[in-house]
Design a protein around this motif. Sequence first.
Motif, PDB file in Angstrom:
ATOM      1  N   ARG A  69      34.108  39.153  43.381  1.00 17.92           N
ATOM      2  CA  ARG A  69      32.692  38.759  42.752  1.00 17.92           C
ATOM      3  C   ARG A  69      32.827  37.647  42.458  1.00 17.92           C
ATOM      4  O   ARG A  69      31.689  36.901  42.299  1.00 17.92           O
ATOM      5  N   LEU A  70      33.954  36.811  42.111  1.00 19.57           N
ATOM      6  CA  LEU A  70      33.742  35.516  41.493  1.00 19.57           C
ATOM      7  C   LEU A  70      33.403  34.574  42.882  1.00 19.57           C
ATOM      8  O   LEU A  70      32.908  33.547  42.568  1.00 19.57           O
ATOM      9  N   ARG A  71      33.691  34.838  43.906  1.00 17.55           N
ATOM     10  CA  ARG A  71      33.209  34.074  45.034  1.00 17.55           C
ATOM     11  C   ARG A  71      31.673  33.840  45.150  1.00 17.55           C
ATOM     12  O   ARG A  71      31.054  33.005  45.645  1.00 17.55           O
ATOM     13  N   GLU A  72      30.756  34.825  44.481  1.00 16.48           N
ATOM     14  CA  GLU A  72      29.537  34.789  44.528  1.00 16.48           C
ATOM     15  C   GLU A  72      28.989  33.660  43.536  1.00 16.48           C
ATOM     16  O   GLU A  72      27.987  32.969  43.886  1.00 16.48           O
ATOM     17  N   ALA A  73      29.866  33.382  42.485  1.00 15.63           N
ATOM     18  CA  ALA A  73      29.485  32.185  41.684  1.00 15.63           C
ATOM     19  C   ALA A  73      30.072  30.925  42.167  1.00 15.63           C
ATOM     20  O   ALA A  73      29.770  29.828  41.813  1.00 15.63           O
ATOM     21  N   THR A  74      31.173  30.769  42.815  1.00 17.48           N
ATOM     22  CA  THR A  74      31.913  29.724  43.115  1.00 17.48           C
ATOM     23  C   THR A  74      31.818  29.256  44.668  1.00 17.48           C
ATOM     24  O   THR A  74      32.091  28.133  44.977  1.00 17.48           O
ATOM     25  N   GLY A  75      31.128  30.060  45.278  1.00 16.86           N
ATOM     26  CA  GLY A  75      31.329  29.759  46.818  1.00 16.86           C
ATOM     27  C   GLY A  75      32.512  29.935  47.520  1.00 16.86           C
ATOM     28  O   GLY A  75      32.913  31.099  47.357  1.00 16.86           O
ATOM     29  N   GLU A  76      32.999  28.970  48.284  1.00 19.86           N
ATOM     30  CA  GLU A  76      34.284  29.272  49.053  1.00 19.86           C
ATOM     31  C   GLU A  76      35.592  29.551  48.214  1.00 19.86           C
ATOM     32  O   GLU A  76      35.744  28.616  47.210  1.00 19.86           O
ATOM     33  N   VAL A  77      36.148  30.412  48.374  1.00 18.21           N
ATOM     34  CA  VAL A  77      37.492  30.829  47.482  1.00 18.21           C
ATOM     35  C   VAL A  77      38.506  31.053  48.412  1.00 18.21           C
ATOM     36  O   VAL A  77      38.504  31.704  49.531  1.00 18.21           O
ATOM     37  N   THR A  82      42.320  40.793  34.015  1.00 18.07           N
ATOM     38  CA  THR A  82      40.856  41.744  34.293  1.00 18.07           C
ATOM     39  C   THR A  82      40.917  42.968  33.530  1.00 18.07           C
ATOM     40  O   THR A  82      39.818  43.614  33.369  1.00 18.07           O
ATOM     41  N   GLY A  83      41.867  43.283  32.976  1.00 17.29           N
ATOM     42  CA  GLY A  83      42.094  44.693  32.402  1.00 17.29           C
ATOM     43  C   GLY A  83      42.221  46.045  33.330  1.00 17.29           C
ATOM     44  O   GLY A  83      42.437  45.872  34.392  1.00 17.29           O
ATOM     45  N   GLU A  84      41.862  47.127  32.443  1.00 18.84           N
ATOM     46  CA  GLU A  84      42.084  48.345  33.279  1.00 18.84           C
ATOM     47  C   GLU A  84      40.717  48.395  34.083  1.00 18.84           C
ATOM     48  O   GLU A  84      40.917  49.355  35.123  1.00 18.84           O
ATOM     49  N   ARG A  85      39.781  47.967  34.034  1.00 18.69           N
ATOM     50  CA  ARG A  85      38.517  47.960  34.905  1.00 18.69           C
ATOM     51  C   ARG A  85      37.694  46.685  34.861  1.00 18.69           C
ATOM     52  O   ARG A  85      37.743  45.935  33.941  1.00 18.69           O
ATOM     53  N   VAL A  86      36.812  46.186  35.919  1.00 24.00           N
ATOM     54  CA  VAL A  86      36.119  45.405  35.991  1.00 24.00           C
ATOM     55  C   VAL A  86      34.613  45.674  35.755  1.00 24.00           C
ATOM     56  O   VAL A  86      34.198  46.495  36.514  1.00 24.00           O
ATOM     57  N   VAL A  87      34.017  44.962  35.081  1.00 26.10           N
ATOM     58  CA  VAL A  87      32.585  45.184  34.603  1.00 26.10           C
ATOM     59  C   VAL A  87      31.882  44.109  35.167  1.00 26.10           C
ATOM     60  O   VAL A  87      31.877  43.196  34.823  1.00 26.10           O
ATOM     61  N   PHE A  88      31.521  44.221  36.430  1.00 24.83           N
ATOM     62  CA  PHE A  88      30.722  43.112  37.061  1.00 24.83           C
ATOM     63  C   PHE A  88      29.397  43.818  37.784  1.00 24.83           C
ATOM     64  O   PHE A  88      29.597  44.629  38.571  1.00 24.83           O
ATOM     65  N   GLY A  89      28.408  43.299  37.353  1.00 25.52           N
ATOM     66  CA  GLY A  89      27.053  43.560  38.263  1.00 25.52           C
ATOM     67  C   GLY A  89      26.704  42.812  39.364  1.00 25.52           C
ATOM     68  O   GLY A  89      27.571  41.669  39.672  1.00 25.52           O
ATOM     69  N   GLU A  90      25.645  42.965  39.878  1.00 25.29           N
ATOM     70  CA  GLU A  90      25.231  41.751  41.051  1.00 25.29           C
ATOM     71  C   GLU A  90      24.304  40.670  40.427  1.00 25.29           C
ATOM     72  O   GLU A  90      23.849  41.023  39.333  1.00 25.29           O
ATOM     73  N   GLY A  91      24.220  39.914  41.202  1.00 21.26           N
ATOM     74  CA  GLY A  91      23.464  38.417  40.901  1.00 21.26           C
ATOM     75  C   GLY A  91      23.811  37.989  39.680  1.00 21.26           C
ATOM     76  O   GLY A  91      25.062  37.262  39.745  1.00 21.26           O
ATOM     77  N   LEU A  92      22.992  37.358  38.852  1.00 24.22           N
ATOM     78  CA  LEU A  92      23.379  36.576  37.533  1.00 24.22           C
ATOM     79  C   LEU A  92      24.702  37.179  36.798  1.00 24.22           C
ATOM     80  O   LEU A  92      24.870  38.224  36.506  1.00 24.22           O
ATOM     81  N   ARG A  93      25.552  36.106  36.681  1.00 26.87           N
ATOM     82  CA  ARG A  93      26.730  36.552  35.873  1.00 26.87           C
ATOM     83  C   ARG A  93      26.658  36.058  34.378  1.00 26.87           C
ATOM     84  O   ARG A  93      26.317  34.950  34.304  1.00 26.87           O
ATOM     85  N   HIS A  94      26.745  37.003  33.487  1.00 23.06           N
ATOM     86  CA  HIS A  94      26.410  36.769  32.041  1.00 23.06           C
ATOM     87  C   HIS A  94      27.913  36.676  31.428  1.00 23.06           C
ATOM     88  O   HIS A  94      28.887  37.283  31.686  1.00 23.06           O
TER      89      HIS A  94
END
Length: 272
Positions: free
Chosen positions: A24-32, A131-143
């Motif tokens: 999911r980080l890739r969507e914010a940073t581009g190439e990983v 990251t913890g026990e679970r990852v809370v990530f939606g699509e699109g804008l990262r809050h």
Amino acid sequence: MYRVLVPVDGNESRAFNQAKYVARLREATGEVEATVLYVVPPDEFETADDVAFADVAGAVDAADYLESEGVSVSRVVDDGSPGAEIVRTANERGVDETVMCGRNRSGVASVLLGSTVQDVLVAADRPVTVTGERVVFGEGLRHVLLPVDADVERARHQADYVAGLRDAGADVDATVLHVFPHQDYSGAPAHEFSEVDAAVAAADRLEEAGVDVERVAVGGEVTRTILDTAAERDVDSVVSGGRKRSGVAAALLGSTVRDLLLSAERPVTVTG
């Protein structure tokens, strides 16, 4: 290129959470570019020469998932003290971030952070995400939530981490939060965000990078208020500052950072 180190243990669920975060980080940073690292602990009486990466199920699952998501992956097995080897590898490879997973929780009680995670958090000179026990990530804008204290240098490190994400202005928005400790009782003196130099410095830095920023200052118990704010705004992650280091000795994690790492249900990044 954004370089990430993903140290995994033998737990497949934790390794997969780490991989999901990086994908999911890739969507914010581009190439990983990710290095998935398994360190053979000294108490297993084996060395890296005795253990094949392919034999570590969690490591394979994480690497395979990342590659399926378009992330370039290096697969590495090492041996020694896990915390020390993780920090050494992060420095050697010049990674931008180390992504680890904390312990699972049981019932209502939080299990203490694993010793390896704590060792890395204390010793690392670059951002570490748990990251913890679970990852809370939606699509699109990262809050993102940035809880800042009164330390201007730490607040700037937090803001720099977020501003450094590729196209942060388009992909990320941020809430900069300062909690005035226990100032939530009737008759408490009024305080403003603008009074806190560290909060203003973080918000200004983010806005310079084109990030939409909400400036929030409230009173209350610090950790509880941060957690409540993260839940109310349904943020994707919390970006916190660690403690300063003195000389060659790393100071212990501050109590608020430690409490966040233990209690947050979403990824927490400690920038140092």
